[in-house]
Design an enzyme around this catalytic site. Structure first.
Site, PDB file in Angstrom:
ATOM      1  N   ARG A   1       0.824  -1.217   0.000  1.00 36.70           N
ATOM      2  CA  ARG A   1       0.000   0.000   0.000  1.00 36.70           C
ATOM      3  C   ARG A   1       0.854   1.261   0.000  1.00 36.70           C
ATOM      4  O   ARG A   1       0.608   2.180  -0.790  1.00 36.70           O
ATOM      5  CB  ARG A   1      -0.946   0.022   1.209  1.00 36.70           C
TER       6      ARG A   1
ATOM      7  N   ASN B   1      -5.922  -2.791   1.895  1.00 38.31           N
ATOM      8  CA  ASN B   1      -5.833  -4.229   2.112  1.00 38.31           C
ATOM      9  C   ASN B   1      -7.241  -4.780   2.228  1.00 38.31           C
ATOM     10  O   ASN B   1      -8.126  -4.124   2.769  1.00 38.31           O
ATOM     11  CB  ASN B   1      -5.087  -4.541   3.413  1.00 38.31           C
TER      12      ASN B   1
END
Length: 90
Positions: A18, A36
């Site tokens: 990320r 996520n």
């Protein structure tokens, strides 16, 4: 202008996927978000110039060092212009 909704599967959590995606998106100048998912995958939306969005989607096929991408699914959608920047969603 285009929008890519991306799902990345493999070893993509716990490897800074990320954070690295946000860094790349900001460098490329695309907007959207990354998060996520509960199933261990990563989901992202990228909006911007088609050529630039293609480049970040291609980067997602490998991801940061430490990631092992098994599969990537890309859904091309209409550009919405909904985003002011790029963020990590929790």
């Amino acid at each position: 202008m285009t929008r890519a909704h991306v799902y990345v599967r493999g070893k993509v959590q716990g490897v800074c996927f990320r954070a690295s995606t946000k860094e790349k998106a900001l460098a490329f100048g695309v907007t959207g978000w990354v998060k996520n998912c509960a199933d261990g995958s990563v989901e992202a939306v990228f909006e911007g110039n088609k050529k630039i969005v293609d480049e970040i989607v291609s980067w997602c096929k490998k991801g940061p060092s430490g990631a092992f991408v098994l599969h990537i699914e890309v859904c091309w959608e209409e550009h919405s212009g909904d985003f002011d920047g790029f963020s990590v969603v929790y």
